[in-house]
Design an enzyme around this catalytic site. Structure first.
Site, PDB file in Angstrom:
ATOM      1  N   MET A  17       0.841  -1.195   0.000  1.00 40.54           N
ATOM      2  CA  MET A  17       0.000   0.000   0.000  1.00 40.54           C
ATOM      3  C   MET A  17       0.883   1.254   0.000  1.00 40.54           C
ATOM      4  O   MET A  17       0.422   2.349   0.319  1.00 40.54           O
ATOM      5  CB  MET A  17      -0.934  -0.005   1.207  1.00 40.54           C
ATOM      6  N   HIS A  73       9.094   1.330   3.338  1.00 41.35           N
ATOM      7  CA  HIS A  73      10.193   1.371   4.307  1.00 41.35           C
ATOM      8  C   HIS A  73      11.091   0.164   4.052  1.00 41.35           C
ATOM      9  O   HIS A  73      10.824  -0.633   3.146  1.00 41.35           O
ATOM     10  CB  HIS A  73       9.645   1.402   5.741  1.00 41.35           C
ATOM     11  N   GLY A 107      11.330  -2.577   5.436  1.00 44.98           N
ATOM     12  CA  GLY A 107      10.609  -3.858   5.459  1.00 44.98           C
ATOM     13  C   GLY A 107      10.137  -4.215   4.057  1.00 44.98           C
ATOM     14  O   GLY A 107      10.382  -5.313   3.547  1.00 44.98           O
ATOM     15  N   HIS A 108       9.460  -3.248   3.401  1.00 44.20           N
ATOM     16  CA  HIS A 108       9.000  -3.482   2.015  1.00 44.20           C
ATOM     17  C   HIS A 108      10.199  -3.767   1.105  1.00 44.20           C
ATOM     18  O   HIS A 108      10.148  -4.635   0.248  1.00 44.20           O
ATOM     19  CB  HIS A 108       8.301  -2.236   1.456  1.00 44.20           C
ATOM     20  N   GLN A 152      -2.668 -12.154   8.074  1.00 47.23           N
ATOM     21  CA  GLN A 152      -2.853 -11.899   6.635  1.00 47.23           C
ATOM     22  C   GLN A 152      -2.138 -12.962   5.803  1.00 47.23           C
ATOM     23  O   GLN A 152      -2.699 -13.496   4.837  1.00 47.23           O
ATOM     24  CB  GLN A 152      -2.317 -10.504   6.301  1.00 47.23           C
ATOM     25  N   SER A 193       4.367   1.285   8.006  1.00 49.97           N
ATOM     26  CA  SER A 193       4.078   2.633   7.484  1.00 49.97           C
ATOM     27  C   SER A 193       3.382   3.459   8.559  1.00 49.97           C
ATOM     28  O   SER A 193       3.476   4.685   8.573  1.00 49.97           O
ATOM     29  CB  SER A 193       3.191   2.541   6.243  1.00 49.97           C
ATOM     30  N   ARG A 194       2.651   2.784   9.455  1.00 52.75           N
ATOM     31  CA  ARG A 194       1.903   3.509  10.501  1.00 52.75           C
ATOM     32  C   ARG A 194       2.819   4.059  11.599  1.00 52.75           C
ATOM     33  O   ARG A 194       2.365   4.839  12.431  1.00 52.75           O
ATOM     34  CB  ARG A 194       0.813   2.615  11.098  1.00 52.75           C
TER      35      ARG A 194
HETATM   36  O1  PAF Z   1      -0.128  -5.755   3.620  1.00 48.49           O
HETATM   37  C1  PAF Z   1      -0.552  -4.848   2.869  1.00 48.49           C
HETATM   38  O2  PAF Z   1       0.109  -3.838   2.620  1.00 48.49           O
HETATM   39  C2  PAF Z   1      -1.932  -4.991   2.251  1.00 48.49           C
HETATM   40  O3  PAF Z   1      -2.804  -5.609   3.122  1.00 48.49           O
HETATM   41  C3  PAF Z   1      -1.930  -5.690   0.877  1.00 48.49           C
HETATM   42  C4  PAF Z   1      -1.463  -7.115   0.981  1.00 48.49           C
HETATM   43  C5  PAF Z   1      -1.033  -4.922  -0.090  1.00 48.49           C
HETATM   44  C6  PAF Z   1      -3.346  -5.701   0.303  1.00 48.49           C
HETATM   45  O4  PAF Z   1      -3.861  -4.430   0.133  1.00 48.49           O
END
Ligand code: PAF
Length: 281
Positions: free
Chosen positions: A30, A34, A36-37, A153, A186-187
């Site tokens: 989303m 950072h 992590g991504h 998730q 991100s939060r």
């Molecule tokens: O983890 C996230 O950033 C979101 O939940 C995802 C998997 C991109 C779905 O919108």
């Protein structure tokens, strides 16, 4: 790096790659990226011949009282970071194209979404699975990478893939932490300096749980009480939940007799933070 907004263009690119026999890796995000991504991105670069990263703040997974509007966004900064990592395509669709008028089809994983975050964020996982399935159909990846910080998730997506026979391999990546242990999110940008100090209580509490269990405490009710007291002794904190669950079924356990997931959701100021750890007896 190619920046693609249109769904049909993204499909065409992926179809061509598949015809050429390329392995497509995918990192859905989303945005407001950072480290992590970026670790997920680097893993994607290693595992695939072509790498697609999506940035889409998915309105479907936010409740009416949640932070969809305030969610941090900076597409130009994100694009520059991804360009540096050698990403092939940044897919950033518009909500109007993802959810045009008349949209009415959803995917729901029934049991795994009942507890933990699912109990406090009704509709959240339905929004996640729906958008992830749409993204899979558009990007057509061979594999997709998700962080273990969002442990529930990850399990929910693995279940969807299994139950719906999707041809996508789901790869989990360990939680990436700041030097002092704070899980990257991100939060975290919502936190003031003092709140950030208190936010460290999540990771400290998980380590505290592991130590208590190592010292012989097995009773989840006792563990939960001690963890809650510990976290809430830090200013600005309010525990939403502390749960000990089976790591694959996510069902609550009463005693920590085998490897158990300890998962937390805590408000620190207005930021709702989550973290988790596999606890070994
Ligand atoms: O983890 C996230 O950033 C979101 O939940 C995802 C998997 C991109 C779905 O919108």
């Amino acid at each position: 790096m190619k920046r693609v907004k249109s769904i049909s263009q993204m499909k065409e690119i992926s179809e061509n790659w598949r015809k050429e026999g390329k392995k497509i890796a995918f990192v859905p995000t989303m945005g407001f990226l950072h480290e992590g991504h970026l670790s997920l991105v680097r893993l994607g670069k290693k595992l695939g011949d072509k790498l697609v990263v999506s940035i889409f703040v998915n309105p479907l997974q936010f409740g009416p009282a949640e932070d969809f509007r305030e969610y941090p966004r900076d597409l130009e900064r994100d694009a520059a970071l991804l360009e540096k990592e050698g990403v092939d395509v940044l897919f950033c669709p518009e909500a109007e194209e993802m959810y045009p008028p008349g949209f009415q089809t959803y995917v729901e994983v029934a049991e795994l979404t009942k507890g933990l975050c699912g109990a406090y964020r009704p509709g959240h996982f339905k929004g996640v699975t729906t958008v992830v399935l749409k993204l899979f159909n558009i990007v057509k990846p061979h594999l997709a990478i998700f962080g273990e910080k969002d442990y529930q998730q990850l399990q929910v997506i693995k279940r969807m893939v299994k139950d719906l026979n999707l041809d996508v391999e789901i790869v989990g990546h360990p939680t990436v932490r700041e030097k002092d242990g704070l899980a990257m999110s991100s939060r975290n940008t919502y936190l003031s300096e003092e709140e950030r100090e208190s936010a460290l209580s999540l990771f400290k509490a998980l380590n505290f749980a592991q130590n208590l269990v190592k010292e012989g405490e097995r009773d989840v009710a006792v563990l939960k009480k001690k963890l809650k007291e510990f976290i809430e002794s830090h200013p600005f904190t309010k525990v939403q939940y502390i749960e000990f669950v089976d790591p694959s079924e996510l069902t609550p356990v009463e005693k920590v007799e085998k490897e158990t997931l300890c998962a937390l959701a805590v408000f620190v100021g207005k930021a709702r933070l989550i973290d988790n750890m596999l606890i070994k007896p």
